[in-house]
Design a protein around this motif. Structure first.
Motif, PDB file in Angstrom:
ATOM      1  N   ARG A   1       4.080   9.598  14.023  1.00  0.00           N
ATOM      2  CA  ARG A   1       5.358  10.031  14.599  1.00  0.00           C
ATOM      3  C   ARG A   1       5.853   9.108  15.699  1.00  0.00           C
ATOM      4  NH1 ARG A   1       3.886  15.896  16.259  1.00  0.00           N
ATOM      5  NH2 ARG A   1       5.760  15.607  17.495  1.00  0.00           N
ATOM      6  N   LEU A   2       5.023   8.180  16.143  1.00  0.00           N
ATOM      7  CA  LEU A   2       5.377   7.310  17.257  1.00  0.00           C
ATOM      8  C   LEU A   2       6.441   6.288  16.864  1.00  0.00           C
ATOM      9  CD1 LEU A   2       1.788   6.659  18.624  1.00  0.00           C
ATOM     10  CD2 LEU A   2       3.555   8.052  19.710  1.00  0.00           C
ATOM     11  N   ARG A   3       7.512   6.260  17.632  1.00  0.00           N
ATOM     12  CA  ARG A   3       8.573   5.268  17.437  1.00  0.00           C
ATOM     13  C   ARG A   3       8.982   4.644  18.769  1.00  0.00           C
ATOM     14  NH1 ARG A   3       6.997   6.202  13.199  1.00  0.00           N
ATOM     15  NH2 ARG A   3       8.008   6.955  11.347  1.00  0.00           N
ATOM     16  N   ASP A   4       8.521   5.216  19.850  1.00  0.00           N
ATOM     17  CA  ASP A   4       8.862   4.763  21.191  1.00  0.00           C
ATOM     18  C   ASP A   4       7.737   3.871  21.712  1.00  0.00           C
ATOM     19  OD1 ASP A   4      10.538   5.263  23.784  1.00  0.00           O
ATOM     20  OD2 ASP A   4       8.459   5.654  24.373  1.00  0.00           O
ATOM     21  N   ARG A   5       8.071   2.707  22.255  1.00  0.00           N
ATOM     22  CA  ARG A   5       7.051   1.752  22.686  1.00  0.00           C
ATOM     23  C   ARG A   5       6.171   2.298  23.812  1.00  0.00           C
ATOM     24  NH1 ARG A   5       8.639  -4.283  21.676  1.00  0.00           N
ATOM     25  NH2 ARG A   5      10.219  -3.998  20.090  1.00  0.00           N
ATOM     26  N   THR A   6       6.779   2.996  24.751  1.00  0.00           N
ATOM     27  CA  THR A   6       5.986   3.527  25.864  1.00  0.00           C
ATOM     28  C   THR A   6       5.029   4.598  25.371  1.00  0.00           C
ATOM     29  OG1 THR A   6       7.797   3.041  27.391  1.00  0.00           O
ATOM     30  CG2 THR A   6       6.105   4.586  28.153  1.00  0.00           C
ATOM     31  N   TRP A   7       5.509   5.499  24.521  1.00  0.00           N
ATOM     32  CA  TRP A   7       4.623   6.515  23.940  1.00  0.00           C
ATOM     33  C   TRP A   7       3.513   5.853  23.125  1.00  0.00           C
ATOM     34  CZ3 TRP A   7       3.469  11.154  25.182  1.00  0.00           C
ATOM     35  CH2 TRP A   7       4.414  12.016  25.730  1.00  0.00           C
TER      36      TRP A   7
ATOM     37  N   LEU B   1       1.543   7.274  31.958  1.00  0.00           N
ATOM     38  CA  LEU B   1       2.624   7.008  30.998  1.00  0.00           C
ATOM     39  C   LEU B   1       3.071   8.284  30.280  1.00  0.00           C
ATOM     40  CD1 LEU B   1       1.436   3.627  29.436  1.00  0.00           C
ATOM     41  CD2 LEU B   1       3.327   3.986  31.048  1.00  0.00           C
ATOM     42  N   ILE B   2       2.127   9.124  29.908  1.00  0.00           N
ATOM     43  CA  ILE B   2       2.460  10.385  29.224  1.00  0.00           C
ATOM     44  C   ILE B   2       3.264  11.287  30.154  1.00  0.00           C
ATOM     45  CG2 ILE B   2       1.455  12.536  28.333  1.00  0.00           C
ATOM     46  CD1 ILE B   2      -0.806  10.700  27.142  1.00  0.00           C
ATOM     47  N   LEU B   3       2.837  11.406  31.390  1.00  0.00           N
ATOM     48  CA  LEU B   3       3.584  12.222  32.358  1.00  0.00           C
ATOM     49  C   LEU B   3       4.973  11.652  32.602  1.00  0.00           C
ATOM     50  CD1 LEU B   3       0.777  13.046  34.944  1.00  0.00           C
ATOM     51  CD2 LEU B   3       1.919  14.654  33.385  1.00  0.00           C
TER      52      LEU B   3
ATOM     53  N   GLN C   1      10.729  12.100  31.692  1.00  0.00           N
ATOM     54  CA  GLN C   1      11.999  11.525  31.280  1.00  0.00           C
ATOM     55  C   GLN C   1      12.635  12.298  30.119  1.00  0.00           C
ATOM     56  OE1 GLN C   1      10.761   7.455  30.454  1.00  0.00           O
ATOM     57  NE2 GLN C   1      11.913   6.769  32.247  1.00  0.00           N
ATOM     58  N   GLY C   2      11.875  13.170  29.495  1.00  0.00           N
ATOM     59  CA  GLY C   2      12.392  13.950  28.384  1.00  0.00           C
ATOM     60  C   GLY C   2      12.520  13.162  27.093  1.00  0.00           C
ATOM     61  N   VAL C   3      11.612  12.222  26.878  1.00  0.00           N
ATOM     62  CA  VAL C   3      11.654  11.393  25.675  1.00  0.00           C
ATOM     63  C   VAL C   3      10.571  11.866  24.707  1.00  0.00           C
ATOM     64  CG1 VAL C   3      11.414   9.055  24.755  1.00  0.00           C
ATOM     65  CG2 VAL C   3      12.530   9.431  26.974  1.00  0.00           C
ATOM     66  N   ALA C   4      10.968  12.123  23.473  1.00  0.00           N
ATOM     67  CA  ALA C   4      10.033  12.553  22.432  1.00  0.00           C
ATOM     68  C   ALA C   4       9.240  11.356  21.907  1.00  0.00           C
ATOM     69  CB  ALA C   4      10.786  13.227  21.287  1.00  0.00           C
TER      70      ALA C   4
END
Length: 154
Positions: free
Chosen positions: A70-76, A131-133, A138-141
């Motif tokens: 499900r990961l699409r965000d670089r930070t996640w 990073l998770i916090l 930031q409210g990013v999925a």
């Protein structure tokens, strides 16, 4: 995989070079290399719960692997990769080191001014938590879209 390998390589080095030797001061009062085998969690907590800590780590690995597609965000992605590397790094010790599988003691060697002694996997876990916090705040999925808003009807 490289992060896990780096953690394991530093632990092999610590066993070979630090076990049975005096601590090595790197930054007086702040950072030294001091060998210890930790049966518990951070700050020496849970020393009698090694089996439970091993089982929790296995569950974390399973959950992370299931989240990965499900990961699409670089930070996640970075956060989850570090979470996996750190969890696997310490789990490897718990599975393969003495005294026995699932009860093995984690190799710690980074002494932070006498506050606690950790390892490279612990650094990964700490950065992952931050990073998770941060991304959650930031409210990013996981996929990079805005996370669904919570129910404000109270």
């Amino acid at each position: 995989m490289a992060a896990w390998a780096a953690d394991q390589a530093t632990k092999v080095w610590a066993v070979a070079r630090l076990d049975g030797h005096d601590p090595i001061t790197l930054i007086p009062g702040a950072l030294s290399l001091r060998f210890l085998r930790n049966p518990g969690a951070a700050f020496g907590l849970g020393t009698s719960m090694t089996l439970l800590l091993s089982l929790v780590a296995i569950v974390v690995v399973i959950v992370v692997v299931r989240l990965a597609p499900r990961l699409r965000d670089r930070t996640w992605t970075l956060a989850i990769a570090l979470l996996l590397a750190g969890t696997l790094g310490n789990l490897t010790d718990r599975l393969l080191r003495e005294p026995e599988p699932l009860h093995g003691h984690v190799v710690d060697f980074l002494d932070y001014g006498g506050l606690f002694v950790g390892n490279v996997a612990d650094i990964y876990l700490t950065v992952a938590a931050v990073l998770i916090l941060w991304r959650s705040w930031q409210g990013v999925a996981l996929d990079g879209t805005p996370a669904p808003a919570g129910d404000d009807d109270e």
